[in-house]
Design a protein around this motif. Sequence first.
Motif, PDB file in Angstrom:
ATOM      1  N   ALA A   1      24.509  45.196  31.351  1.00  0.00           N
ATOM      2  CA  ALA A   1      23.989  46.163  30.441  1.00  0.00           C
ATOM      3  C   ALA A   1      22.898  46.997  30.660  1.00  0.00           C
ATOM      4  O   ALA A   1      22.074  46.564  31.795  1.00  0.00           O
ATOM      5  N   GLY A   2      23.000  48.166  30.364  1.00  0.00           N
ATOM      6  CA  GLY A   2      21.757  49.212  30.753  1.00  0.00           C
ATOM      7  C   GLY A   2      22.065  50.612  30.493  1.00  0.00           C
ATOM      8  O   GLY A   2      23.411  50.953  29.839  1.00  0.00           O
TER       9      GLY A   2
ATOM     10  N   VAL B   1      30.875  56.389  39.026  1.00  0.00           N
ATOM     11  CA  VAL B   1      30.001  55.679  38.644  1.00  0.00           C
ATOM     12  C   VAL B   1      29.397  54.685  39.474  1.00  0.00           C
ATOM     13  O   VAL B   1      30.190  54.224  40.407  1.00  0.00           O
ATOM     14  N   ILE B   2      28.110  54.544  39.393  1.00  0.00           N
ATOM     15  CA  ILE B   2      27.474  53.442  40.286  1.00  0.00           C
ATOM     16  C   ILE B   2      26.412  52.631  39.454  1.00  0.00           C
ATOM     17  O   ILE B   2      25.751  53.378  38.630  1.00  0.00           O
ATOM     18  N   GLU B   3      26.398  51.331  39.705  1.00  0.00           N
ATOM     19  CA  GLU B   3      25.307  50.565  38.993  1.00  0.00           C
ATOM     20  C   GLU B   3      24.133  50.245  40.096  1.00  0.00           C
ATOM     21  O   GLU B   3      24.411  50.029  41.206  1.00  0.00           O
ATOM     22  N   LEU B   4      22.926  50.645  39.702  1.00  0.00           N
ATOM     23  CA  LEU B   4      21.973  50.396  40.325  1.00  0.00           C
ATOM     24  C   LEU B   4      20.672  49.586  39.738  1.00  0.00           C
ATOM     25  O   LEU B   4      20.893  48.930  38.825  1.00  0.00           O
TER      26      LEU B   4
ATOM     27  N   GLY C   1      14.420  44.366  38.433  1.00  0.00           N
ATOM     28  CA  GLY C   1      15.726  43.911  38.407  1.00  0.00           C
ATOM     29  C   GLY C   1      16.661  44.218  37.242  1.00  0.00           C
ATOM     30  O   GLY C   1      17.853  43.936  37.302  1.00  0.00           O
ATOM     31  N   ASN C   2      16.253  45.189  36.517  1.00  0.00           N
ATOM     32  CA  ASN C   2      16.960  45.666  35.250  1.00  0.00           C
ATOM     33  C   ASN C   2      18.060  46.841  35.953  1.00  0.00           C
ATOM     34  O   ASN C   2      17.676  47.604  36.783  1.00  0.00           O
ATOM     35  N   ALA C   3      19.223  46.819  35.541  1.00  0.00           N
ATOM     36  CA  ALA C   3      20.258  47.574  35.736  1.00  0.00           C
ATOM     37  C   ALA C   3      20.290  48.972  35.161  1.00  0.00           C
ATOM     38  O   ALA C   3      19.795  49.095  34.101  1.00  0.00           O
ATOM     39  N   PHE C   4      20.680  49.853  35.998  1.00  0.00           N
ATOM     40  CA  PHE C   4      21.133  51.219  35.233  1.00  0.00           C
ATOM     41  C   PHE C   4      22.014  51.787  36.078  1.00  0.00           C
ATOM     42  O   PHE C   4      22.476  51.290  37.224  1.00  0.00           O
TER      43      PHE C   4
END
Length: 111
Positions: A57-58, A90-93, A98-101
Motif C-alpha cells: 500500500a502507498g 509502474v515500479i514500487e520504490l 521503509g514505506n512503499a511508494f
Amino acid sequence: MQLRFLYVPVADLASAIAFYRDELGWSEAWREGDGTVAFAVPDSPVQVMVSTDPGSAGPMYEVDDLEAYLSAHPSISRRGVPFEIPDGHVIELEGPGGNAFHVFDQADASS
C-alpha cells in the motif's frame, strides 16, 4: 510528479468494493479487468485504487517518463523492476522508514 492514486492491495475485491462504495459512499471511477477498481474521493483529484495485484500500500505518483525518473534518482531503493500497465509502466520504490511508494507513467497513452 503528481499524486494520482492511493494504492490499496486487497485479497477480496468484492468486500473492498462494498466497503468503499456502500460504507464510505464513494463512486467507482474506473475498472481494469477483474482485479482493479478505482474510487473517486469526494472533493479530491486523488483516487483510491483497490487491487488484488501484489504490492505494498502507498501513494502512486505519475511522471512523464518512468525510465527518465529512475535515471535521475538512482539512489532510491527499488522493490522490483518496472512492469507494464495499460498505456505505461509502474515500479514500487522504497522511501524513508521503509514505506512503499509507486511511480508510473502513461507514456503510451498518446499513441
